[in-house]
Enzyme design. Structure first.
Site, PDB file in Angstrom:
ATOM      1  CG  ASP A 226      35.067  27.728  37.302  1.00  0.00           C
ATOM      2  OD1 ASP A 226      36.027  27.979  36.552  1.00  0.00           O
ATOM      3  OD2 ASP A 226      34.856  28.318  38.376  1.00  0.00           O
ATOM      4  CD  GLU A 227      38.908  26.823  39.826  1.00  0.00           C
ATOM      5  OE1 GLU A 227      39.995  26.385  39.384  1.00  0.00           O
ATOM      6  OE2 GLU A 227      38.809  27.875  40.476  1.00  0.00           O
TER       7      GLU A 227
END
Length: 649
Positions: A226-227
């Site tokens: 994620d991110e």
DNA sequence: GTTGGGAGAATTTTT
DNA sequence: TTCTCCCAAC
């Protein structure tokens, strides 16, 4: 045979569904703000589990504890309890897990301690004192600390990290290298790692130890990140290795939202992801479900100022409403007044306080506002800079526990003894040497020796603590959750708190919270092994208060990432504040500040208000004038409603 | 060696 | 205003 497979096409839009149900192989999901990134990731997990992938072979990497927890909770709702076994957490957490198991290959004990920022700063200070002759001319511990840290995160030598700042510092680079080496050496003898060591050593484990690498490469069938735009070099490498065999890697991110480059994050990692992974599929999520079109128009316009990024345009799904507002106000006080007035007005429109948030570049930007809100008795929560576990009194108690459990923990030893009257740095040093570089609370002989070596004034207090060591092991208090904390308060800490701090009883409440947390962790070792990484536990309290009470939320932009509110105020949108004066001048920094501004405005669902005060007061009565932020000036005309002064509103 | 007072400085973002 | 550092007195 599976009775009912979920129909993902009914739950997700076309692109989301494509990402969530993609086949094997590398996958890059470019998810602009508010386009259902988390949702996609959660359903991806659900899909894989449904297809029969064992949750234990899934690795889900995030950047904050909050994101990890939220993701896990939602996945559980969608895919059931089975996902509980999935590996999810921050890079630091996951490395911690690797190292607890295989750290001995690198010469670390499995119960190594993690030094938090404060610990590592203190230790660096000690190293400076020992290794540097003229300390007056030498940079302060914070400067050295961030130098060492940036070298670690950029995977280069101190010398290279130094080059950029050397002429400003005017010091012999060899001196700094000497301090850095001493720091590294001390950590190793203490069996301790700082935050950066977790990443560095986690990666070393994978690169230098083939059996370990094989083990994890085969263990993880799928790696999801994620991110991804916030990965630094080490983290990107780690992902590449972990997914190196199965080639099932899914990176989700938005280069527009890379806001951690000061920590070594490099958005080029995401730009070059398709080059590094041959045959990589790319899915773009551009349909925004969060914000009204007027907000998106502003967001799209403001990020245009940044070249060399992936082209993405936020496409609205919501119906038109109001244009964002810009208020040009005199100063911080007028800004606070305006804000209060607007909050009241939005309340009349039917918004709750908890529907609104005030965002700012740096914590100190919120001081005037906090005072004003206090006077007006408007309830607010603030996601503060330091977490519960970083507060001095909490660290004091944790130091006691660390001493109980770990005989090599020099930092905790020092902290605990430092609480005694008449004991300072030198005494601690001498005692530690006298004890032979370790203090084992299971060893009666060593305990006796320490007692005898103390000055009479300190000995009285210490004997109470010493007795508790005995009880700790005899009654196996490590397994009794927070009980030992209570006893520590009773025999020593209560009195100490009252003596050392003004608001002793308030702090003792925090300690009770701490006791609960220990019980929740399951075991003392588990608790101690991750206490340095537990940063956002106030999040729980946060969530609770948000559900039960109606409060205005105050936060930095960084901490607001991933969150959303119907009404968002961005304060101090003035040159020198946002963008911060510290970053003005270099185009790299300018680009990052612009991305940060983009993150701020894309938090808003319905209403966005930007505030630009034109003067700033300093404490000594001085005045700074500042222009409205370049991020406002850059906007094409007609995107906002502008007001000069609050009265004209 | 420790502690407390007083003067001075200085204010990003976080695992 | 608050934190930090330095120095002088115990």
């Amino acid at each position: 045979m599976r009775p009912h497979m979920t129909d993902y096409s009914k739950l997700l839009n076309v692109e989301q569904c494509e990402a969530a149900t993609a086949g094997d192989g590398p996958l890059l999901v470019l998810a602009a703000a508010g386009t259902g990134k988390t949702r996609t990731l959660v359903y991806r997990v659900a899909y894989l589990v449904e297809k029969g992938v064992v949750p234990d072979s899934l690795l889900l990497l995030t950047f904050t504890n909050r994101a990890a927890r939220e993701m896990l909770e939602r996945a559980r709702q969608v895919a059931g309890e089975a996902v509980g076994n999935l590996w999810s957490g921050t890079f630091h957490h996951v490395c911690n897990r690797f190292l607890r198991r295989f750290g001995d290959r690198l010469g670390y004990p499995n119960d190594f301690t993690i030094l938090d920022r404060d610990d590592s700063r203190t230790l660096i200070d000690l190293c400076i004192k020992d290794a540097v002759i003229n300390k007056k001319e030498f940079p302060k511990k914070d400067v050295i600390g961030s130098l060492i840290s940036s070298a670690a995160n950029r995977a280069c030598d101190i010398e290279d990290a130094l080059e950029e700042v050397l002429d400003e510092l005017k010091v012999d680079p060899l001196e700094i290298v000497k301090v850095a080496n001493l720091y590294a050496e001390r950590k190793l003898t203490m069996g301790a790692m700082d935050f950066d060591d977790l990443l560095v050593n986690g990666l070393r484990l994978l690169t230098e130890h083939e059996p370990v690498r094989d083990f994890y490469q085969n263990k993880f069938r799928h790696v999801l990140v994620d991110e991804y735009q916030d990965t630094n070099l080490l983290q990107a490498k780690m992902v590449d290795i972990l997914a190196g065999v199965n080639r099932n890697v899914m990176a989700v991110g938005d280069d527009f939202q890379c806001i951690y480059s000061w920590r070594g994050a490099d958005f080029r990692n995401i730009m070059e992801f398709p080059k590094r992974w041959e045959g990589c599929r790319i899915v773009k999520l551009e349909q925004n479900y969060r914000s009204v079109p007027e907000v998106l128009e502003l967001a799209n316009a403001c990020i245009k100022g940044n070249p060399e990024q992936f082209q993405k345009t936020l496409r609205p799904t919501r119906t038109a409403r109001n244009k964002p507002r810009v208020f040009y106000v005199r100063d911080g006080d007028e800004q606070a007044t305006a804000l209060l007035g607007l909050v009241r007005r939005y309340q009349e429109d039917g918004y709750k306080l908890s529907d609104m948030a005030v965002l700012y570049r740096a914590h100190y930007h919120s001081i005037e506002l906090q005072m004003m809100l206090g006077r007006a008795r408007l309830p607010y929560v603030i996601t503060s800079g330091i977490s519960v576990f970083e507060q001095a009194h909490v660290k004091d108690v944790v130091a006691f526990l660390r001493v109980c459990e770990n005989r090599l923990d020099r930092m905790a030893f020092g902290r605990l003894l430092g609480m005694l009257a008449g004991v300072g740095e030198k005494t601690i040093d001498a005692l530690w040497v006298k004890l032979g570089g370790s203090f084992d609370t299971r060893d009666p002989e060593q305990r006796e020796r320490l007692c005898a070596a103390l000055k009479p004034a300190a000995r009285g207090q210490w004997q109470e603590i010493d007795r508790l060591f005995g009880e700790y092991h005899r009654e196996n208090l490590a397994a009794a959750g927070g009980e030992v904390v209570q006893r520590f308060c009773d025999v020593f800490f209560h009195t100490y708190l009252a003596r050392a701090y003004e608001n002793g009883d308030k702090r003792e409440e925090d300690i009770r919270e701490l006791a609960l947390q220990i019980t929740k962790s399951g075991s003392m070792t588990a608790f101690l092994q991750e206490v340095a990484l537990l940063t956002n536990v106030d999040h729980e309290y946060d969530k609770m208060s948000r559900e039960h009470a109606d409060m205005l939320h105050l936060s930095t932009v960084h901490q607001a990432k991933g969150l959303e509110w119907p009404v968002v105020f961005v304060i101090w949108a003035s040159e020198g504040m946002f963008p911060s004066s510290r970053s003005v001048g270099e185009s790299e920094n300018d680009a990052e500040e612009r991305r940060l501004f983009y993150v701020a405005v894309t938090r808003a669902k319905d209403e966005l208000v930007l505030c630009a005060p034109e003067m700033r007061r300093t404490r000594d009565g001085g005045v700074f004038f500042c222009k409205p932020s370049r991020f406002i000036k850059e906007l094409p005309r007609g995107l906002t409603r502008e007001s000069y002064g609050f009265r004209n509103a």
